[in-house]
Design a protein around this motif. Structure first.
Motif, PDB file in Angstrom:
ATOM      1  N   TYR A  38       0.836  -1.192   0.000  1.00 46.84           N
ATOM      2  CA  TYR A  38       0.000   0.000   0.000  1.00 46.84           C
ATOM      3  C   TYR A  38       0.882   1.257   0.000  1.00 46.84           C
ATOM      4  N   LEU A  39       0.365   2.331  -0.561  1.00 51.01           N
ATOM      5  CA  LEU A  39       1.102   3.596  -0.592  1.00 51.01           C
ATOM      6  C   LEU A  39       1.124   4.236   0.792  1.00 51.01           C
ATOM      7  N   HIS A  40       2.242   4.923   1.107  1.00 44.22           N
ATOM      8  CA  HIS A  40       2.335   5.624   2.381  1.00 44.22           C
ATOM      9  C   HIS A  40       2.460   7.131   2.141  1.00 44.22           C
ATOM     10  N   ILE A  41       2.611   7.880   3.224  1.00 41.96           N
ATOM     11  CA  ILE A  41       2.626   9.339   3.149  1.00 41.96           C
ATOM     12  C   ILE A  41       3.782   9.843   2.290  1.00 41.96           C
ATOM     13  N   GLY A  42       4.878   9.074   2.214  1.00 45.89           N
ATOM     14  CA  GLY A  42       5.976   9.455   1.333  1.00 45.89           C
ATOM     15  C   GLY A  42       5.566   9.417  -0.124  1.00 45.89           C
ATOM     16  N   HIS A  43       4.762   8.412  -0.483  1.00 41.24           N
ATOM     17  CA  HIS A  43       4.245   8.352  -1.850  1.00 41.24           C
ATOM     18  C   HIS A  43       3.292   9.524  -2.120  1.00 41.24           C
ATOM     19  N   ALA A  44       2.587   9.957  -1.087  1.00 37.58           N
ATOM     20  CA  ALA A  44       1.668  11.090  -1.257  1.00 37.58           C
ATOM     21  C   ALA A  44       2.433  12.323  -1.717  1.00 37.58           C
ATOM     22  N   LYS A  45       3.643  12.503  -1.180  1.00 41.20           N
ATOM     23  CA  LYS A  45       4.468  13.633  -1.614  1.00 41.20           C
ATOM     24  C   LYS A  45       4.785  13.518  -3.098  1.00 41.20           C
ATOM     25  N   SER A  46       5.145  12.322  -3.549  1.00 39.73           N
ATOM     26  CA  SER A  46       5.463  12.117  -4.964  1.00 39.73           C
ATOM     27  C   SER A  46       4.227  12.292  -5.838  1.00 39.73           C
ATOM     28  N   ILE A  47       3.088  11.810  -5.366  1.00 35.76           N
ATOM     29  CA  ILE A  47       1.836  11.966  -6.105  1.00 35.76           C
ATOM     30  C   ILE A  47       1.509  13.451  -6.271  1.00 35.76           C
ATOM     31  N   CYS A  48       1.560  14.181  -5.157  1.00 30.14           N
ATOM     32  CA  CYS A  48       1.236  15.616  -5.211  1.00 30.14           C
ATOM     33  C   CYS A  48       2.198  16.364  -6.119  1.00 30.14           C
ATOM     34  N   ASP A  79      -5.404  -2.057  -6.905  1.00 30.63           N
ATOM     35  CA  ASP A  79      -6.680  -1.402  -6.593  1.00 30.63           C
ATOM     36  C   ASP A  79      -6.513  -0.365  -5.484  1.00 30.63           C
ATOM     37  N   SER A  80      -5.730  -0.700  -4.467  1.00 33.13           N
ATOM     38  CA  SER A  80      -5.549   0.243  -3.354  1.00 33.13           C
ATOM     39  C   SER A  80      -4.826   1.499  -3.815  1.00 33.13           C
ATOM     40  N   ILE A  81      -3.854   1.334  -4.697  1.00 29.59           N
ATOM     41  CA  ILE A  81      -3.099   2.487  -5.206  1.00 29.59           C
ATOM     42  C   ILE A  81      -4.015   3.422  -5.990  1.00 29.59           C
ATOM     43  N   LYS A  82      -4.844   2.850  -6.848  1.00 25.72           N
ATOM     44  CA  LYS A  82      -5.768   3.676  -7.634  1.00 25.72           C
ATOM     45  C   LYS A  82      -6.756   4.407  -6.720  1.00 25.72           C
ATOM     46  N   ASN A  83      -7.259   3.709  -5.702  1.00 28.71           N
ATOM     47  CA  ASN A  83      -8.190   4.347  -4.769  1.00 28.71           C
ATOM     48  C   ASN A  83      -7.532   5.502  -4.027  1.00 28.71           C
ATOM     49  N   ASP A  84      -6.273   5.309  -3.611  1.00 27.71           N
ATOM     50  CA  ASP A  84      -5.576   6.357  -2.865  1.00 27.71           C
ATOM     51  C   ASP A  84      -5.356   7.606  -3.716  1.00 27.71           C
ATOM     52  N   ILE A  85      -4.960   7.423  -4.966  1.00 24.96           N
ATOM     53  CA  ILE A  85      -4.706   8.572  -5.845  1.00 24.96           C
ATOM     54  C   ILE A  85      -5.993   9.354  -6.070  1.00 24.96           C
ATOM     55  N   LYS A  86      -7.086   8.636  -6.337  1.00 27.36           N
ATOM     56  CA  LYS A  86      -8.374   9.312  -6.558  1.00 27.36           C
ATOM     57  C   LYS A  86      -8.823  10.038  -5.292  1.00 27.36           C
ATOM     58  N   TRP A  87      -8.629   9.383  -4.135  1.00 29.33           N
ATOM     59  CA  TRP A  87      -9.051  10.006  -2.877  1.00 29.33           C
ATOM     60  C   TRP A  87      -8.264  11.284  -2.617  1.00 29.33           C
ATOM     61  N   LEU A  88      -6.990  11.298  -3.005  1.00 33.73           N
ATOM     62  CA  LEU A  88      -6.184  12.509  -2.818  1.00 33.73           C
ATOM     63  C   LEU A  88      -6.621  13.642  -3.739  1.00 33.73           C
ATOM     64  N   GLY A  89      -7.449  13.312  -4.724  1.00 29.60           N
ATOM     65  CA  GLY A  89      -8.008  14.355  -5.583  1.00 29.60           C
ATOM     66  C   GLY A  89      -7.370  14.467  -6.948  1.00 29.60           C
ATOM     67  N   PHE A  90      -6.696  13.401  -7.412  1.00 32.28           N
ATOM     68  CA  PHE A  90      -6.003  13.464  -8.695  1.00 32.28           C
ATOM     69  C   PHE A  90      -6.553  12.430  -9.677  1.00 32.28           C
ATOM     70  N   GLU A  91      -6.446  12.743 -10.949  1.00 37.03           N
ATOM     71  CA  GLU A  91      -6.861  11.845 -12.027  1.00 37.03           C
ATOM     72  C   GLU A  91      -5.694  11.699 -12.998  1.00 37.03           C
ATOM     73  N   TRP A  92      -5.403  10.469 -13.381  1.00 40.28           N
ATOM     74  CA  TRP A  92      -4.321  10.220 -14.327  1.00 40.28           C
ATOM     75  C   TRP A  92      -4.848  10.249 -15.755  1.00 40.28           C
ATOM     76  N   ASP A  93      -3.946  10.501 -16.694  1.00 44.85           N
ATOM     77  CA  ASP A  93      -4.328  10.516 -18.107  1.00 44.85           C
ATOM     78  C   ASP A  93      -4.472   9.087 -18.628  1.00 44.85           C
ATOM     79  N   LYS A  94      -3.422   8.283 -18.487  1.00 43.21           N
ATOM     80  CA  LYS A  94      -3.459   6.901 -18.945  1.00 43.21           C
ATOM     81  C   LYS A  94      -3.067   5.968 -17.809  1.00 43.21           C
ATOM     82  N   GLU A  95      -3.787   4.858 -17.711  1.00 46.18           N
ATOM     83  CA  GLU A  95      -3.412   3.808 -16.767  1.00 46.18           C
ATOM     84  C   GLU A  95      -2.582   2.781 -17.528  1.00 46.18           C
TER      85      GLU A  95
END
Length: 553
Positions: A38-48, A79-95
């Motif tokens: 599962y992604l952690h808060i460090g990944h959240a920094k990279s996502i943002c 599935d958990s990674i995709k849910n986390d990214i969407k919950w953080l408020g971001f949408e990707w162009d291509k999966e």
């Protein structure tokens, strides 16, 4: 007029690239997680950072799963990674998935073999490691390094066809065994793994190493700015060498400091240990630094985005105080959490001059921080109440502005009361507090003229609901657990305390995902495991940073 925020170094690079039309005016970033946890808060920094850069410069971000190790990967993690990214408020162009490119990557490896820049090596892992030398001593070639192009092509094809067992052969780049950068001393490009892949099944039994898959996948997608953390700086030379010698689109890698935070660990391997050894209750345990754990604990997406924005993007490693993350969630919940009353350590309070059998409905704001209060709720009141045990003191000091003999205090949203008497059991523990109330002192209608310095919360004993309240604290007792010989030995034994509490009846209608401030106690949220038979609330964070006080001591 607000001060304009300065650009970070990656934004400066992008703006210069846009000015010079380096990538045709495009900005395309990617977030490339390995689906092995599962992604952690460090990944959240990279996502943002990756999604935020694309948003700021009208670009796009690809979500690309680095699924090159079938032994550790699982659809659950995808599935958990995709849910986390969407919950953080971001949408990707291509999966996308690195496995989408397995054939292309294989073809790239063949190009290197044909150029005499890659070879199959049957040496053991120990022999290869020993032959690489040391940072101060050049490596030595294995006998495989002089093998002909034709033999390497044949052996590589046989590797793909499943002729060999795991670990029997690898494909290596032929670069420079004397290079001071150990990553350029004939690094591994492919290894054999006879394992079922979650997307390609048993189609492949050879898989590219991260260093071979990463840059080439960036190139295939024509990523303009490949943003990595600082530990990949030594890998950058290999990233560039592979792209140049294969002759493909020239993506560029840029490195920033990863997030290191006090009182936690930022390693999926260590977090997996905690999960597998049942030292926590799964990846989404509210004590875990995973995004799903923080979400379950009551952290909001806005607070995490704000935290990532505050810590910024740097080129040098540093340690961020966990208290900053807690500050961000307090700041957010103070503006959004609905106020409710709950009593966690109850003692009975009886208003002796309030008529027996009488009940009345009082009114309280949902959120006094918002104009209009976001509406109001009804609070039932009766003769017998529950209050917090530490809101009463038999021998109260002068500056104790709560209840004690002959002391007056206001009940939140209700009346002023005065303590007239109390009862204790044989052990000296207070069991009942007897008070009288001032009838004309009701909140909003007070004509008593009395001035009191203290206000305490309460719950009507007649109407109270019960709930399990989970008081979460930091998972580790020391600031940097990874410096210890066994990081697990520093786990905080008081990281979870479970108590049964009384709550005002409106909290029976609480919603998962909404924040609630238990007045004077902290911020809480309804746990996902709650049921009609059992309400469960998790403490998100206290009202103040008690750890800072302990540190100052």
């Amino acid at each position: 007029m607000t001060e304009e925020k300065s650009l970070n170094f990656i934004e400066e690079i992008i703006e210069e690239d846009l000015r010079t039309n380096k990538h045709g005016g495009r900005v395309l970033t990617r977030f490339p997680p390995e689906p092995n946890g599962y992604l952690h808060i460090g990944h959240a920094k990279s996502i943002c950072l990756n999604f935020g850069l694309a948003k700021k410069y009208n670009g796009k971000t690809n979500l690309r799963f680095d699924d090159t190790n079938p032994v550790t990967e699982d659809v659950e993690y995808v599935d958990s990674i995709k849910n986390d990214i969407k919950w953080l408020g971001f949408e990707w162009d291509k999966e996308l998935y690195t496995s989408d490119y397995f054939q292309k990557l294989y073809d790239f490896a063949v190009i290197l073999i044909k150029k005499g820049l890659a070879y199959v090596d049957e040496s053991s892992a120990e022999e290869i490691a020993a032959a690489k030398g040391t940072p101060t001593e050049a490596g030595k070639p294995t006998s495989a390094r002089s093998r002909s192009v034709e033999d390497n092509l044949r052996l590589f094809e046989e590797m793909r066809a499943g002729r060999y067992q795991d670990g029997e052969m690898v494909l290596r780049a032929k670069i420079d065994l004397a290079n001071p950068n150990m990553h350029l001393r004939d690094p591994l490009l492919y290894r054999i793994k006879h394992a079922h892949h979650h997307r390609t099944g048993n189609e492949w039994c050879i898989y590219p190493m991260y260093d071979f898959a990463h840059g080439q996948s960036d190139s295939i997608e024509e990523i303009t700015h490949s943003v990595c953390t600082l530990e990949f700086i030594p890998h950058r030379d290999l990233y560039n060498w592979l792209i140049e010698n294969i002759g493909i689109y020239e993506s560029k890698q840029y490195e920033f400091a990863r997030l290191n935070m006090t009182y936690t660990v930022m390693s999926k391997r260590r977090l997996l240990q905690l999960v597998n050894e049942k030292l926590v209750d799964g990846w989404d345990d509210p004590r875990m630094p995973t995004i799903s754990g923080l979400r379950r604990r009551g952290y909001t997406a806005a607070s995490i985005r704000n935290f990532c924005d505050r810590i910024g993007v740097a080129k040098r490693e540093n340690m961020i105080d966990f208290g900053l993350l807690e500050f961000c969630i307090r700041e957010d919940l103070n503006k959004t959490a609905w106020r409710r009353m709950a009593v966690l350590d109850p003692v009975k309070l009886i208003i002796t001059n309030y008529p027996e059998g009488k009940e009345e409905i009082l009114i309280g704001e949902n959120n006094p921080e918002v104009e209009g209060g976001e509406g109001e709720r009804e609070i039932p009141f009766s003769r017998e109440l529950w209050i917090e045990r530490d809101d009463f003191m038999e021998d109260a000091p002068k500056k104790f502005f709560r209840l004690g003999p002959d002391k007056q205090v206001r009940l939140k949203n209700a009346y002023i009361i005065q303590c007239d008497d109390f009862k204790k059991d044989s052990d000296g523990k207070v069991t009942e507090i007897h008070c009288s109330y001032i009838p004309n002192s009701k909140s909003g209608e007070d004509t008593s003229g009395l001035k009191v310095k203290g206000t305490i919360h309460w719950v009507s004993a007649l109407h109270a609901k019960t709930a399990e309240v989970r008081l979460y604290d930091r998972l580790f007792q020391v600031e940097n657990p990874v410096l210890e010989e066994d990081f697990k030995s520093t786990l905080n034994p008081d990281s979870l305390t479970i108590i049964n509490a009384y709550i005002e009846p409106d909290l029976a209608n609480a919603i998962v995902g909404r924040g609630y401030q238990f007045i004077r106690l902290g911020y809480f949220t309804l746990d996902k495991l709650t049921s009609s038979d059992k309400l469960i609330f998790n403490r998100t964070v206290g009202l103040r940073d008690n750890w800072a006080k302990e540190t100052n001591k």
